[in-house]
Design an enzyme around this catalytic site. Structure first.
Site, PDB file in Angstrom:
ATOM      1  N   ARG A  74      -0.153  -6.837   4.165  1.00  0.00           N
ATOM      2  CA  ARG A  74      -1.422  -7.487   3.801  1.00  0.00           C
ATOM      3  C   ARG A  74      -1.250  -9.002   3.691  1.00  0.00           C
ATOM      4  O   ARG A  74      -2.106  -9.695   3.170  1.00  0.00           O
ATOM      5  CB  ARG A  74      -1.951  -6.901   2.484  1.00  0.00           C
ATOM      6  CG  ARG A  74      -2.391  -5.442   2.603  1.00  0.00           C
ATOM      7  CD  ARG A  74      -3.264  -5.045   1.444  1.00  0.00           C
ATOM      8  NE  ARG A  74      -3.621  -3.634   1.444  1.00  0.00           N
ATOM      9  CZ  ARG A  74      -4.665  -3.119   2.089  1.00  0.00           C
ATOM     10  NH1 ARG A  74      -5.443  -3.900   2.800  1.00  0.00           N
ATOM     11  NH2 ARG A  74      -4.932  -1.826   2.027  1.00  0.00           N
ATOM     12  N   ILE A 134     -10.117   3.057   7.670  1.00  0.00           N
ATOM     13  CA  ILE A 134     -10.695   4.363   7.323  1.00  0.00           C
ATOM     14  C   ILE A 134     -12.007   4.168   6.573  1.00  0.00           C
ATOM     15  O   ILE A 134     -12.802   5.076   6.472  1.00  0.00           O
ATOM     16  CB  ILE A 134      -9.716   5.224   6.488  1.00  0.00           C
ATOM     17  CG1 ILE A 134      -9.436   4.583   5.130  1.00  0.00           C
ATOM     18  CG2 ILE A 134      -8.434   5.501   7.244  1.00  0.00           C
ATOM     19  CD1 ILE A 134      -8.880   5.577   4.111  1.00  0.00           C
ATOM     20  N   ASP A 135     -12.243   2.963   6.015  1.00  0.00           N
ATOM     21  CA  ASP A 135     -13.448   2.724   5.205  1.00  0.00           C
ATOM     22  C   ASP A 135     -14.720   2.559   6.049  1.00  0.00           C
ATOM     23  O   ASP A 135     -15.817   2.631   5.516  1.00  0.00           O
ATOM     24  CB  ASP A 135     -13.275   1.450   4.364  1.00  0.00           C
ATOM     25  CG  ASP A 135     -12.197   1.596   3.312  1.00  0.00           C
ATOM     26  OD1 ASP A 135     -11.691   2.712   3.147  1.00  0.00           O
ATOM     27  OD2 ASP A 135     -11.860   0.584   2.674  1.00  0.00           O
ATOM     28  N   GLU A 230     -13.671   5.709  -4.622  1.00  0.00           N
ATOM     29  CA  GLU A 230     -12.789   5.061  -5.611  1.00  0.00           C
ATOM     30  C   GLU A 230     -13.457   3.837  -6.254  1.00  0.00           C
ATOM     31  O   GLU A 230     -13.164   3.485  -7.384  1.00  0.00           O
ATOM     32  CB  GLU A 230     -11.447   4.669  -4.986  1.00  0.00           C
ATOM     33  CG  GLU A 230     -11.553   3.634  -3.896  1.00  0.00           C
ATOM     34  CD  GLU A 230     -10.192   3.171  -3.371  1.00  0.00           C
ATOM     35  OE1 GLU A 230     -10.121   2.813  -2.194  1.00  0.00           O
ATOM     36  OE2 GLU A 230      -9.226   3.176  -4.128  1.00  0.00           O
TER      37      GLU A 230
HETATM   38  O1  F6P Z   1      -8.939  -0.454   3.309  1.00  0.00           O
HETATM   39  C1  F6P Z   1      -8.417   0.812   3.405  1.00  0.00           C
HETATM   40  C2  F6P Z   1      -8.004   1.342   2.056  1.00  0.00           C
HETATM   41  O2  F6P Z   1      -7.418   2.586   2.288  1.00  0.00           O
HETATM   42  C3  F6P Z   1      -9.114   1.403   1.007  1.00  0.00           C
HETATM   43  O3  F6P Z   1      -9.919   2.551   1.125  1.00  0.00           O
HETATM   44  C4  F6P Z   1      -8.331   1.390  -0.262  1.00  0.00           C
HETATM   45  O4  F6P Z   1      -9.111   0.858  -1.301  1.00  0.00           O
HETATM   46  C5  F6P Z   1      -7.168   0.487   0.055  1.00  0.00           C
HETATM   47  O5  F6P Z   1      -7.019   0.508   1.459  1.00  0.00           O
HETATM   48  C6  F6P Z   1      -5.874   0.893  -0.585  1.00  0.00           C
HETATM   49  O6  F6P Z   1      -4.930  -0.084  -0.304  1.00  0.00           O
HETATM   50  P1  F6P Z   1      -3.350   0.051  -0.487  1.00  0.00           P
HETATM   51  O7  F6P Z   1      -2.814   0.838   0.657  1.00  0.00           O
HETATM   52  O8  F6P Z   1      -2.862  -1.346  -0.468  1.00  0.00           O
HETATM   53  O9  F6P Z   1      -3.122   0.772  -1.773  1.00  0.00           O
END
Ligand code: F6P
Length: 373
Positions: A74, A134-135, A230
């Site tokens: 990220r 996936i969102d 979530e």
């Molecule tokens: O953006 C995709 C996603 O899977 C979201 O649904 C979720 O909030 C986030 O990434 C979780 O991020 P990480 O993998 O950094 O915990």
């Protein structure tokens, strides 16, 4: 003229990334004689010049593989953690781009990646992006790859939870990914036959949720499935969140801004812990035993669905066509059965959330499923 292409995957991983990498690589080589290299771990690998040559051997056997063969992170070019500092590493990234004589850089990612890629385009790099997450919340595209696979996983989870909820006469609250957009919870909730669906776009009233479950109980259905994003939140929490955001926007000086940002971070923390709290509240209000299941990263893992492989391949191959045509600074968007290059400035800073008049919401309400409002 041979073109040299770089490719990277950034942000959270998503099923279909390898299918897209393969699409770009194979179409690039076969249709246009391009040379393709991959950068490892997103923008970090680009900054650190960690490459992998994507020849036909590397691109073989990856279509069905989950995750990304390139790795992801990220990290942002302009705020890269280096030692104990966050540094702007854009110029180092530009050096890497030039060192490899790249004609284009393809960035595969969600909303954050589109923004970071756009910044690099503003620095003169030839950028093309593909929408993955996936969102399904990237603006200006009909759909993103990864969504279909996650939808299938979440739906199957609801199917499995149904039988155990039914056997034990319980409420099962199932948390589905989606911090700011409810596409996944709404889609899986409808497909899996959830009795209540809670999404971030529609803050809920816990009393109304409990009422819907109690009514089901009175009509002889002594179990309920609550599908919750979530990022879903109560109406009370939503009010506090909006107020904190308004305060940040109106803050008179840095100190005030800092104070409200800290307040917002606390509210966000509370928001991310809402699902177990909701479960306890529902047990108390309905008198029905309640359990919580958080699906988490299982929704992002494993083999991509056929629909995602197809979509990612279409986007990857179309991407090489736009590069060949020298169309840069764009995201390759999905438009029905076709693709379209959308200027990045029209994509960044926006998020595709579920609009209040979306047909999926009409279906939900018409089915008698509670949205908690
Ligand atoms: O953006 C995709 C996603 O899977 C979201 O649904 C979720 O909030 C986030 O990434 C979780 O991020 P990480 O993998 O950094 O915990």
């Amino acid at each position: 003229m041979t073109q040299y292409i770089g490719i990277l995957t950034a942000g959270g991983d998503s099923p279909g990334l390898n299918a897209a990498i393969r699409g770009v690589g194979k179409a690039g080589m076969n249709a246009y004689g391009m040379h393709v290299i991959g950068f490892r771990d997103g923008f970090r690998g680009l900054m650190e010049n960690r490459i992998v040559r994507l020849d036909s051997k590397e691109l073989s056997g990856i279509l069905t593989v989950g995750g990304t063969i390139l790795g992801t992170s990220r990290d942002k070019p302009h705020k890269m953690p280096v030692g104990d500092k966050n540094l702007d590493m854009t110029s180092v990234i530009i050096d890497t781009y030039e060192k490899h004589h790249l004609d284009a850089l393809v960035c595969l990612g969600g909303g954050g990646t589109q923004k970071n890629a756009y910044r690099l385009a503003q620095h003169g790099l030839n950028i093309v992006t593909l929408p993955k997450t996936i969102d399904n919340d990237v603006a200006m595209t009909d759909i993103t790859f990864g969504f279909d696979t996650a939808l299938t996983i979440a739906t199957e989870a609801i199917d499995r939870l149904h039988s155990t909820a039914h056997s034990h006469h319980r409420i099962i609250v199932v948390e589905i990914m989606g911090h700011n957009a409810g596409w996944l919870a709404l889609g899986a909730g409808i497909a899996g036959g959830a009795d209540v669906i809670l999404i971030p776009e529609i803050p809920y009233d816990v009393e109304k949720v409990a009422e819907a479950i109690t009514q089901r109980s009175r009509s002889g259905k002594h179990f309920s499935i609550v599908a919750v994003s979530e990022g879903a939140m109560s109406q009370e929490l939503a009010k506090r969140l909006n107020a904190a955001e308004e305060n940040i926007a109106k803050a008179k000086d840095k100190a005030e801004k800092k104070k409200y940002k800290a307040e917002l971070a606390e509210i966000e923390q509370e928001r991310m812990q809402s699902t177990p709290v909701l479960t306890t509240q529902l047990e108390a209000l309905t008198g029905l035993e309640s359990r919580v299941t958080i699906l988490g990263h299982v929704q992002r893992g494993g083999i991509p669905s056929a629909a995602d492989r197809l979509l990612a391949t279409r986007l990857g191959t179309a991407c090489t066509h736009y590069i060949h045509e020298n169309i840069f600074g764009v995201m390759v968007a999905v438009r029905g059965d076709d693709t379209e290059p959308v200027p990045l400035e029209q994509v960044v800073g926006k998020r595709k959330t579920v609009p209040p008049d979306h047909p999926w919401l009409d279906s939900t309400r018409n089915l008698g499923v509670s949205l908690g409002d």
